[in-house]
Design an enzyme around this catalytic site. Structure first.
Site, PDB file in Angstrom:
ATOM      1  N   GLY A 295      -8.597  20.476 -18.971  1.00 56.25           N
ATOM      2  CA  GLY A 295      -9.925  20.036 -18.598  1.00 56.25           C
ATOM      3  C   GLY A 295     -10.366  18.777 -19.318  1.00 56.25           C
ATOM      4  O   GLY A 295      -9.749  18.323 -20.289  1.00 56.25           O
TER       5      GLY A 295
ATOM      6  N   GLU B 150     -20.628  21.597 -12.173  1.00 53.24           N
ATOM      7  CA  GLU B 150     -19.542  21.161 -11.307  1.00 53.24           C
ATOM      8  C   GLU B 150     -19.693  21.778  -9.917  1.00 53.24           C
ATOM      9  O   GLU B 150     -20.252  22.869  -9.745  1.00 53.24           O
ATOM     10  CB  GLU B 150     -18.194  21.547 -11.914  1.00 53.24           C
ATOM     11  CG  GLU B 150     -17.877  20.867 -13.232  1.00 53.24           C
ATOM     12  CD  GLU B 150     -17.724  19.364 -13.098  1.00 53.24           C
ATOM     13  OE1 GLU B 150     -17.493  18.887 -11.965  1.00 53.24           O
ATOM     14  OE2 GLU B 150     -17.852  18.664 -14.112  1.00 53.24           O
TER      15      GLU B 150
ATOM     16  N   ASN C  11     -23.181  13.361 -10.960  1.00 52.50           N
ATOM     17  CA  ASN C  11     -22.619  12.808 -12.187  1.00 52.50           C
ATOM     18  C   ASN C  11     -21.596  11.735 -11.832  1.00 52.50           C
ATOM     19  O   ASN C  11     -20.644  11.990 -11.094  1.00 52.50           O
ATOM     20  CB  ASN C  11     -21.959  13.944 -12.977  1.00 52.50           C
ATOM     21  CG  ASN C  11     -21.185  13.443 -14.178  1.00 52.50           C
ATOM     22  OD1 ASN C  11     -21.501  12.397 -14.742  1.00 52.50           O
ATOM     23  ND2 ASN C  11     -20.181  14.211 -14.582  1.00 52.50           N
TER      24      ASN C  11
ATOM     25  N   HIS D 284      12.076 -27.977  11.794  1.00 51.85           N
ATOM     26  CA  HIS D 284      12.209 -26.743  12.551  1.00 51.85           C
ATOM     27  C   HIS D 284      13.627 -26.177  12.508  1.00 51.85           C
ATOM     28  O   HIS D 284      14.602 -26.887  12.329  1.00 51.85           O
ATOM     29  CB  HIS D 284      11.807 -26.925  14.028  1.00 51.85           C
ATOM     30  CG  HIS D 284      12.072 -28.290  14.576  1.00 51.85           C
ATOM     31  ND1 HIS D 284      11.152 -28.975  15.312  1.00 51.85           N
ATOM     32  CD2 HIS D 284      13.132 -29.122  14.463  1.00 51.85           C
ATOM     33  CE1 HIS D 284      11.630 -30.165  15.641  1.00 51.85           C
ATOM     34  NE2 HIS D 284      12.838 -30.265  15.145  1.00 51.85           N
TER      35      HIS D 284
ATOM     36  N   TYR E 157      26.419 -19.819   0.185  1.00 51.98           N
ATOM     37  CA  TYR E 157      27.111 -18.625  -0.304  1.00 51.98           C
ATOM     38  C   TYR E 157      28.558 -18.640   0.167  1.00 51.98           C
ATOM     39  O   TYR E 157      28.836 -18.758   1.369  1.00 51.98           O
ATOM     40  CB  TYR E 157      26.393 -17.374   0.218  1.00 51.98           C
ATOM     41  CG  TYR E 157      26.936 -16.074  -0.310  1.00 51.98           C
ATOM     42  CD1 TYR E 157      27.088 -15.852  -1.683  1.00 51.98           C
ATOM     43  CD2 TYR E 157      27.283 -15.049   0.565  1.00 51.98           C
ATOM     44  CE1 TYR E 157      27.572 -14.649  -2.160  1.00 51.98           C
ATOM     45  CE2 TYR E 157      27.764 -13.839   0.099  1.00 51.98           C
ATOM     46  CZ  TYR E 157      27.916 -13.644  -1.268  1.00 51.98           C
ATOM     47  OH  TYR E 157      28.400 -12.448  -1.741  1.00 51.98           O
TER      48      TYR E 157
ATOM     49  N   SER F  76      20.758 -33.262  13.929  1.00 57.61           N
ATOM     50  CA  SER F  76      20.607 -31.845  14.236  1.00 57.61           C
ATOM     51  C   SER F  76      21.928 -31.111  14.045  1.00 57.61           C
ATOM     52  O   SER F  76      23.005 -31.667  14.241  1.00 57.61           O
ATOM     53  CB  SER F  76      20.126 -31.670  15.681  1.00 57.61           C
ATOM     54  OG  SER F  76      18.846 -32.224  15.845  1.00 57.61           O
TER      55      SER F  76
END
EC number: 2.7.7.23
Length: 490
Positions: free
Chosen positions: A88, A166, A181, A374, A398, A416
């Site tokens: 509690g 309570e 409360n 783009h 990679y 491109s």
């Protein structure tokens, strides 16, 4: 009674939070870019109490290291006390007192760790009011339209607080009371210590309630005070994910409103989410569907959104970021990003640069005025100033085992569908032809072309795809031009 100027704050965060139905401790659930407990500790730190401690129980091994990190960020110590068994709130406070000096006799503020909107002004006002009245305890209260689950404030006909009951222990008539409360108290520490020793677990929960201290202190003839908080959201607690979402929305509403009042245009506050640590400059426009998260910084006179999510991203003055997802990146002043760009961590776009439609970047530095218009992937790369990367180019970083970098100089023009196979360097002022695969360094001012001469195999479609739509179209075109089908003998 308490000595003015001596203040300690005890945060109760030992509960298991079972109603959250979560593997994450309740006080670590986030809203507005911080966990509930972090919000509260940041607010309390602004009050600058002499002592600040958090009572932990459930999952203390997960929460304590985070508290240490927050203490470093806030530049002040935060102690941790442990409640071994959940007995509690009264027992939690008793455990928390062990984190304070044995002779501490000043004001002790006690609050729950699941009140993320509690602010420094409310805590400071509580301390000032408590000190001025020299009460044994001052409790914050608020009034709710639906007080279910909250402890009710009981008062005399003279409006004096007599007790807090309570919800589980309240009678039907007591449950009609709407003043509740708020779970935030200021105590005279000596009076509190005495009352804690007299708590009983004779209640519905079989726990030691901190709220029972109120009746004990009143029975001792000590003054009890209450301070009403009109803005109930400031003291609202979170017990489930519905309440978490409700408070998250309320916090966001306040954050958005604060930015609007500071000179930011938010077109649709209902669909705009801004974390508490985000900064935005004046005259910036935030369009619908935008999320600004973490420690994102937006300059002035920017346009952000719609449908944009930025996490820990810095955006310079006058930049435009449209339909973009970005994390851990920097966008220079006057730059344009999007639509449909993806900025991964480590992206740095220089002033007046451009990352256009369907461009993905990662761990890349892109210089002032450089454009990647783009359909391009730029990963592990350094590109100089005022270069132009052609559509559908790929920085091949990679090799199956490790990442490698590519360096492209300033004033470079690439055709491109150029492939940069790292590690490779393209010098200043160089060009590449369309479809080039750059496997070796390109000297400054050179033109790199890797494709061979084009060869047309006439009549291939008629021979290899006879009767197809393509063959029929080719034959019709040749006849219309007055020519013989390619590959047919005279």
């Amino acid at each position: 009674m308490s000595s003015p100027g001596d203040t300690a704050v005890l945060v109760l965060a030992a509960g298991p939070g079972t109603r959250m139905r979560s593997d994450t401790p309740k006080v670590l659930h986030p809203l507005g870019g911080r966990s509930m407990l972090s919000h509260l500790l940041h607010a309390i730190a602004k009050v600058a109490p002499q002592h600040l401690a958090v009572v932990l129980g459930h999952d203390h091994e997960r929460i304590a290291p985070l508290i240490a990190d927050w203490a470093d960020d806030l530049g002040r110590p935060i102690d941790v006390a442990l409640q071994e068994r959940p007995r509690g709130t009264g027992d939690a406070v008793r455990c928390g007192l062990s984190a304070l000096p044995d002779d501490y006799a000043g004001v002790l503020v006690v609050t729950s760790g699941d009140t993320p909107l509690l602010d420094a002004d409310t805590v400071a006002d509580l301390i000032a009011g408590h000190t001025a009245t020299r009460a044994a305890v001052t409790v914050l209260t608020t009034t709710l339209s639906d007080p279910s689950g909250y402890g009710r404030i009981l008062r005399t006909q003279d409006n004096e607080v007599t007790a807090i009951v309570e919800h589980a222990d309240a009678t039907e008539s007591q449950r009609e009371i709407r003043e509740v409360n708020a779970g935030v108290y200021a105590f005279d520490t000596a009076a509190l210590r005495s009352a804690l020793n007299r708590l009983s677990a004779d209640n519905a929960q079989q726990e030691l309630y901190l709220t029972d201290v109120i009746a004990i202190l009143r029975g001792d003839g000590l003054p009890i005070r209450a301070r009403h908080v009109d803005d109930s959201a400031l003291v609202a607690g979170v017990n489930n994910r519905v309440q978490l979402a409700q408070l998250g929305a309320e916090l966001n509403r306040r954050i958005v409103a604060a930015h609007q009042l500071a000179g930011v245009t938010v077109v649709d506050p209902a669909t705009t989410w801004i974390d508490v640590d985000v900064t935005i400059g004046r005259d910036t426009v935030i369009h619908p569907g935008t999320q600004l998260l973490g420690r994102t910084q937006i300059g002035g006179h920017c346009v952000v959104g719609p449908d944009t999510t930025l996490t820990d991203v810095s955006v310079g003055d006058g930049a435009s970021v449209v339909r973009t997802h970005g994390t851990g990146s920097s966008v220079g002043a006057g730059a344009t990003v999007g639509p449909f760009a993806y900025l991964r961590p480590g992206t740095v776009l220089g002033d007046d640069g451009k990352l256009g439609a369907f461009v993905e970047t990662k761990n890349a530095t892109i210089g002032t005025g450089t454009k990647v218009p783009h359909l391009t992937y730029v990963g592990d790369a350094d590109i100089g100033e005022h270069s132009n990367i052609g559509a559908s180019s790929v920085f091949v970083n990679y090799d199956g085992e490790s990442k490698r970098r590519t360096t492209v100089g300033s004033h470079v023009r690439t055709g491109s569908d150029t492939m940069f196979v790292a590690p490779v360097t393209v010098g200043d002022g160089a060009y590449t032809g369309a479809g080039t695969v750059v496997r070796e360094d390109v000297p400054p001012g050179a033109l790199a072309v890797s494709a061979g001469p084009q060869r047309n195999i006439e009549g291939w479609v008629r021979r290899k795809r006879p009767g197809s739509a393509a063959a029929r179209a080719a034959e019709a075109a040749e006849k219309a031009a007055g020519g013989r089908p390619a590959g047919e003998a005279e």
